[in-house]
Design a protein around this motif. Structure first.
Motif, PDB file in Angstrom:
ATOM      1  N   MET A   1       0.838  -1.195   0.000  1.00 56.99           N
ATOM      2  CA  MET A   1       0.000   0.000   0.000  1.00 56.99           C
ATOM      3  C   MET A   1       0.875   1.248   0.000  1.00 56.99           C
ATOM      4  N   THR A   2       0.562   2.217  -0.844  1.00 55.89           N
ATOM      5  CA  THR A   2       1.291   3.471  -0.912  1.00 55.89           C
ATOM      6  C   THR A   2       0.588   4.514  -0.049  1.00 55.89           C
ATOM      7  N   TYR A   3       1.343   5.184   0.788  1.00 58.79           N
ATOM      8  CA  TYR A   3       0.766   6.230   1.620  1.00 58.79           C
ATOM      9  C   TYR A   3       0.557   7.485   0.788  1.00 58.79           C
ATOM     10  N   TYR A   4      -0.647   8.054   0.888  1.00 58.69           N
ATOM     11  CA  TYR A   4      -0.998   9.227   0.093  1.00 58.69           C
ATOM     12  C   TYR A   4      -1.629  10.273   1.004  1.00 58.69           C
ATOM     13  N   THR A   5      -1.078  11.473   0.971  1.00 60.39           N
ATOM     14  CA  THR A   5      -1.562  12.552   1.826  1.00 60.39           C
ATOM     15  C   THR A   5      -1.692  13.835   1.026  1.00 60.39           C
ATOM     16  N   VAL A   6      -2.812  14.513   1.181  1.00 58.96           N
ATOM     17  CA  VAL A   6      -2.959  15.896   0.725  1.00 58.96           C
ATOM     18  C   VAL A   6      -3.411  16.694   1.938  1.00 58.96           C
ATOM     19  N   ASP A   7      -2.639  17.725   2.280  1.00 56.68           N
ATOM     20  CA  ASP A   7      -2.928  18.463   3.504  1.00 56.68           C
ATOM     21  C   ASP A   7      -2.448  19.908   3.351  1.00 56.68           C
ATOM     22  N   THR A   8      -2.715  20.727   4.354  1.00 57.50           N
ATOM     23  CA  THR A   8      -2.309  22.127   4.353  1.00 57.50           C
ATOM     24  C   THR A   8      -1.525  22.436   5.613  1.00 57.50           C
ATOM     25  N   LEU A   9      -0.340  23.020   5.451  1.00 55.90           N
ATOM     26  CA  LEU A   9       0.445  23.504   6.574  1.00 55.90           C
ATOM     27  C   LEU A   9       0.056  24.943   6.879  1.00 55.90           C
ATOM     28  N   GLU A  10      -0.008  25.294   8.149  1.00 54.44           N
ATOM     29  CA  GLU A  10      -0.190  26.673   8.573  1.00 54.44           C
ATOM     30  C   GLU A  10       1.085  27.099   9.283  1.00 54.44           C
ATOM     31  N   LEU A  11       1.765  28.090   8.715  1.00 56.32           N
ATOM     32  CA  LEU A  11       3.154  28.360   9.085  1.00 56.32           C
ATOM     33  C   LEU A  11       3.373  29.722   9.723  1.00 56.32           C
ATOM     34  N   GLY A  12       2.310  30.422  10.068  1.00 54.84           N
ATOM     35  CA  GLY A  12       2.470  31.680  10.769  1.00 54.84           C
ATOM     36  C   GLY A  12       2.831  32.847   9.866  1.00 54.84           C
ATOM     37  N   GLU A  13       3.347  33.913  10.471  1.00 54.82           N
ATOM     38  CA  GLU A  13       3.628  35.154   9.739  1.00 54.82           C
ATOM     39  C   GLU A  13       4.780  34.972   8.767  1.00 54.82           C
ATOM     40  N   PHE A  14       4.617  35.545   7.569  1.00 55.57           N
ATOM     41  CA  PHE A  14       5.612  35.410   6.502  1.00 55.57           C
ATOM     42  C   PHE A  14       5.770  36.763   5.826  1.00 55.57           C
ATOM     43  N   GLN A  15       7.007  37.235   5.734  1.00 55.54           N
ATOM     44  CA  GLN A  15       7.277  38.526   5.100  1.00 55.54           C
ATOM     45  C   GLN A  15       7.863  38.318   3.711  1.00 55.54           C
ATOM     46  N   THR A  16       7.332  39.034   2.734  1.00 58.83           N
ATOM     47  CA  THR A  16       7.802  38.919   1.353  1.00 58.83           C
ATOM     48  C   THR A  16       8.975  39.857   1.095  1.00 58.83           C
ATOM     49  N   GLU A  17       9.573  39.699  -0.073  1.00 57.91           N
ATOM     50  CA  GLU A  17      10.677  40.576  -0.471  1.00 57.91           C
ATOM     51  C   GLU A  17      10.288  42.046  -0.431  1.00 57.91           C
ATOM     52  N   SER A  18       9.042  42.337  -0.767  1.00 58.31           N
ATOM     53  CA  SER A  18       8.570  43.719  -0.804  1.00 58.31           C
ATOM     54  C   SER A  18       8.279  44.280   0.585  1.00 58.31           C
ATOM     55  N   GLY A  19       8.371  43.446   1.629  1.00 56.09           N
ATOM     56  CA  GLY A  19       8.099  43.881   2.987  1.00 56.09           C
ATOM     57  C   GLY A  19       6.667  43.683   3.432  1.00 56.09           C
ATOM     58  N   GLU A  20       5.812  43.157   2.537  1.00 59.24           N
ATOM     59  CA  GLU A  20       4.422  42.891   2.883  1.00 59.24           C
ATOM     60  C   GLU A  20       4.319  41.604   3.706  1.00 59.24           C
ATOM     61  N   LEU A  21       3.245  41.483   4.456  1.00 58.65           N
ATOM     62  CA  LEU A  21       3.085  40.336   5.347  1.00 58.65           C
ATOM     63  C   LEU A  21       1.921  39.444   4.932  1.00 58.65           C
ATOM     64  N   ILE A  22       2.138  38.145   5.057  1.00 58.46           N
ATOM     65  CA  ILE A  22       1.047  37.172   5.058  1.00 58.46           C
ATOM     66  C   ILE A  22       0.892  36.755   6.519  1.00 58.46           C
ATOM     67  N   GLN A  23      -0.273  36.982   7.087  1.00 54.97           N
ATOM     68  CA  GLN A  23      -0.455  36.793   8.529  1.00 54.97           C
ATOM     69  C   GLN A  23      -0.298  35.327   8.947  1.00 54.97           C
ATOM     70  N   ASN A  24      -0.855  34.436   8.165  1.00 53.65           N
ATOM     71  CA  ASN A  24      -0.725  33.005   8.476  1.00 53.65           C
ATOM     72  C   ASN A  24      -0.517  32.255   7.167  1.00 53.65           C
ATOM     73  N   LEU A  25       0.731  32.043   6.840  1.00 51.30           N
ATOM     74  CA  LEU A  25       1.090  31.402   5.577  1.00 51.30           C
ATOM     75  C   LEU A  25       0.518  29.986   5.518  1.00 51.30           C
ATOM     76  N   LYS A  26      -0.214  29.702   4.452  1.00 47.57           N
ATOM     77  CA  LYS A  26      -0.768  28.367   4.240  1.00 47.57           C
ATOM     78  C   LYS A  26      -0.138  27.732   3.007  1.00 47.57           C
ATOM     79  N   LEU A  27       0.285  26.495   3.160  1.00 41.83           N
ATOM     80  CA  LEU A  27       0.900  25.763   2.055  1.00 41.83           C
ATOM     81  C   LEU A  27       0.182  24.430   1.877  1.00 41.83           C
ATOM     82  N   ARG A  28      -0.480  24.267   0.762  1.00 37.90           N
ATOM     83  CA  ARG A  28      -1.136  23.001   0.418  1.00 37.90           C
ATOM     84  C   ARG A  28      -0.082  22.094  -0.212  1.00 37.90           C
TER      85      ARG A  28
END
Length: 321
Positions: A1-28
């Motif tokens: 059996m092959t393990y298969y997962t699709v999920d979303t990480l919640e990674l907190g505050e993330f600042q972009t190169e432009s200095g803008e913020l993502i309050q709670n970075l989500k990565l699917r």
């Protein structure tokens, strides 16, 4: 059996190169295989998603590579993140009304690096991506956050071509004027750069091609998001490995990573000679020219034309120029 997962990480505050913020970075993300197997990190293209393998009912965009035996699921575990800015589950204008107005390729790669670390990985055995995915791979290699054994970069150069940027600007203008209908036109325009004139002549009559183009445009405007496409075009235009750096040759030339580049016949956006030139910046490099007339989209199609070279590259232990 092959393990298969699709999920979303919640990674907190993330600042972009432009200095803008993502309050709670989500990565699917999608993970398939067994922990402990060699890790293959797959980076997706501009309008792609994290579903590299997919399910039996809805196979992923590289399912044929894996099940076809070129990178068997019994030999590797596969991890793919949906890039931020994309409408398929990660943080984007679709999910966050305060999403940054400016986003760069380096932003999406830093987010992926954060995701990899959060999942507990320190080493990438195989790093692979085509087009925008190949650009992500270059940034990951330059950043040196992980040991990478082998990297495969398909149909990507060390900076976005002027030709590509010109088409991206026309796409923006179409969306500025037409909104969602403009998104359909932008997609139709993009398709012309992804495929060669030869492939169109072989596949369609002049009457058929009009219906095909409209079909692609209509499908895209239903499945994609207007603001996300604006964002990702900016990401694509931002790619330049040398931007603000004077040590790229030194860094790439010092890596022990073995690199394979693949260029495709009639690729209007990222011609073979430019793909090869990018690869020469690495210490250990091999290049394969794919004599396929589909054009830029060759890395998503006709796997038997190029995947045997991928299979061979993954098997060898020594790589010389």
């Amino acid at each position: 059996m092959t393990y298969y997962t699709v999920d979303t990480l919640e990674l907190g505050e993330f600042q972009t190169e432009s200095g803008e913020l993502i309050q709670n970075l989500k990565l699917r993300y999608e993970h398939v295989g067994y922990k402990g197997q060699p890790l293959a990190l797959v980076c997706h293209a501009l309008t792609g998603n994290h579903l590299t393998y997919g399910t039996d009912d809805a196979p992923g965009w590289w399912r044929e590579i894996i099940d076809g035996g070129y990178m068997p699921v019994h030999d590797y575990q596969f991890l793919t993140f949906n890039v931020i800015g994309s409408p398929f589950g990660s943080s984007s204008p679709l999910t966050d009304e305060h999403f940054p107005h400016q986003l760069t390729l380096r932003d999406i790669v830093r987010a992926i690096e954060l995701g990899i670390k959060t999942l507990g990985y320190e080493r990438i055995n195989v790093l692979i991506g085509g087009s925008l995915g190949g650009m992500q791979a270059q940034e990951l290699l330059y950043n040196r956050q992980f040991q990478v054994d082998k990297a495969i970069i398909l149909a990507a150069t060390d900076k976005t071509s002027s030709y590509s940027r010109a088409f991206n600007e026309i796409a923006r203008q179409a969306m500025d004027i037409g909104g969602v209908e403009g998104l359909s036109i932008a997609r139709q325009l993009g398709f012309l750069t992804y495929r060669s004139s030869k492939s169109y002549d072989e596949r369609f009559t002049p009457d058929q091609v009009v219906s095909y183009q409209k079909h692609q445009g209509n499908k895209f405007k239903k499945n994609f998001d207007l603001d996300c496409y604006y964002t990702l075009l900016d990401v694509l235009d931002s790619h330049n490995l040398d931007r603000g750096r004077d040590d790229v040759d030194e860094v790439l030339g010092s890596l022990e990573t073995k690199v394979l580049t693949l260029g495709f016949t009639d690729d209007l956006l990222y011609p073979d000679d430019q793909v090869r030139a990018m690869g020469r910046r690495f210490k250990y490099h091999r290049h394969f020219f794919v004599p396929d007339n589909v054009g830029h989209d060759g890395f998503l199609l006709n796997f038997n034309d190029w995947a045997p070279n991928l299979y061979h590259f993954l098997k060898i232990s020594k790589v010389r120029r």
